[in-house]
Scaffold this motif. Structure first.
Motif, short mmCIF file in Angstrom:
data_model
loop_
_atom_site.label_atom_id
_atom_site.label_comp_id
_atom_site.label_asym_id
_atom_site.label_seq_id
_atom_site.Cartn_x
_atom_site.Cartn_y
_atom_site.Cartn_z
N GLU A 77 0.82 -1.22 0.00
CA GLU A 77 0.00 0.00 0.00
C GLU A 77 0.85 1.26 0.00
O GLU A 77 0.46 2.27 -0.56
CB GLU A 77 -0.96 -0.02 1.20
N GLU A 110 -6.16 3.49 0.56
CA GLU A 110 -4.93 2.74 0.87
C GLU A 110 -4.23 3.33 2.10
O GLU A 110 -3.68 2.59 2.92
CB GLU A 110 -3.96 2.71 -0.33
N HIS A 113 -6.08 2.02 5.03
CA HIS A 113 -5.73 0.62 5.33
C HIS A 113 -4.40 0.53 6.05
O HIS A 113 -4.25 -0.22 7.00
CB HIS A 113 -5.62 -0.21 4.03
N HIS A 200 -11.20 -4.05 5.27
CA HIS A 200 -10.27 -3.98 4.14
C HIS A 200 -10.96 -4.46 2.86
O HIS A 200 -10.86 -3.83 1.80
CB HIS A 200 -9.05 -4.86 4.47
N GLU A 204 -11.28 -2.98 -1.07
CA GLU A 204 -10.46 -3.67 -2.07
C GLU A 204 -11.28 -4.22 -3.23
O GLU A 204 -10.79 -4.31 -4.36
CB GLU A 204 -9.62 -4.79 -1.43
#
Ligand SMILES: [Fe+2]
Ligand SMILES: [Fe+2]
Length: 288
Positions: A77, A110, A113, A200, A204
């Motif tokens: 990431e 990102e 995350h 997540h 994604e």
């Protein structure tokens, strides 16, 4: 509106909605008595050396391996994914503002995350992450090589996008399998780790769609020679990702620092993991 513009509008809308209602997860109640991942996700489980561990050591190995997977996602990431998407977003700002907006949303997600994975890992293993973001990984030579290639060879952009797609497909498959394993057998995995990956997964799934749109567009414009070169480099990259020789052994070394009595088995465990041609844990995750 063409098919891709329709997909992009939906991604942008979902991403904005999600941003408004997403709360920062609280990982203050991680249960140290439960495994983080199904055993098949780990490497040692696929070797006879796994039986050298007692049940307590197996549980700890499982948890450390789960932290190492989070750390790998953090590396992607912050590294390849961020570099490639940032460059593409800047290049499309004028010509395709809808795509640029979606890419900006992806960058924001990102970063979110990364913060989430780091928070989880720091809470569970404060001594490993006290003043740094890495415990099991090192600066990847592959990652550096890929970034250098990108800088020098604009014709290889599809390769980098394929690399991003592989990493995102892998992290999506990982989170999806983890969430469904816990759904099939409730109570078998640690709930905070599951929650982390459920959050997540939400983002994604959109990223993988977005990567596919980008790849279709780039492949349309590539010439056959570039496409052949990209296919070869992609195969090389994929083999590297599936190779178990890097961060996996560091998980074993860390376990041995916590259980010094395992020192006499260290060489056997490392040898067993290094003998695995491809990472069976990763293959298990990707083969669905
Ligand atoms: Fe991510
Ligand atoms: Fe992503």
């Amino acid at each position: 509106m063409n098919a891709d513009a329709d997909v992009l509008s939906k991604i942008k809308h979902a991403s904005e909605q999600d941003r408004q209602c997403r709360v920062v997860p609280d990982f203050s109640d991680i249960d140290p008595g439960l495994p983080f991942v199904p055993e098949v996700f780990t490497q040692l489980y696929h070797t006879s050396a796994y039986d050298l561990l007692n049940p307590e050591q197996k549980l700890r190995y499982n948890q450390l391996f789960g932290l190492r997977s989070n750390e790998l996602f953090m590396v992607f990431e912050k590294g390849v994914t961020r570099q490639v998407i940032h460059q593409l977003k800047n290049a499309r700002q004028e010509s395709d503002p809808l795509l640029a907006d979606c890419l900006e949303g992806m960058l924001v997600e990102e970063s979110r995350h990364h913060a989430m994975f780091l928070d989880f890992n720091r809470r569970f293993l404060p001594e490993g992450y006290s003043n740094k973001g890495r415990c099991f990984t090192r600066d990847s030579r592959l990652e550096m090589g890929v970034l250098l290639t990108r800088a020098k060879r604009p014709g290889l952009q599809p390769l980098l996008l394929w690399a991003v797609l592989v990493l995102e497909e892998f992290s999506t498959a990982y989170s999806r399998k983890l969430v469904s394993a816990e759904t099939k057998l409730p109570g078998s995995l640690e709930p905070s780790y599951r929650r982390l990956h459920a959050l997540h997964l939400q983002d994604e799934q959109r990223h993988v769609q977005l990567d596919s749109v980008l790849i279709r567009e780039l492949m349309k414009n590539g010439n056959p020679l570039q496409r052949g070169m990209n296919a070869q480099l992609f195969r090389f990259f994929f083999r590297q990702v599936l190779n178990p020789r890097h961060s996996g052994p560091r998980v074993i070394r860390y376990l041995v620092t916590e259980y010094p009595e395992l020192n006499r088995h260290l060489a056997d465990m490392l040898r067993a993991v290094r003998k695995l041609g491809m990472d069976p844990g990763l293959q298990n995750i990707m083969n669905d």
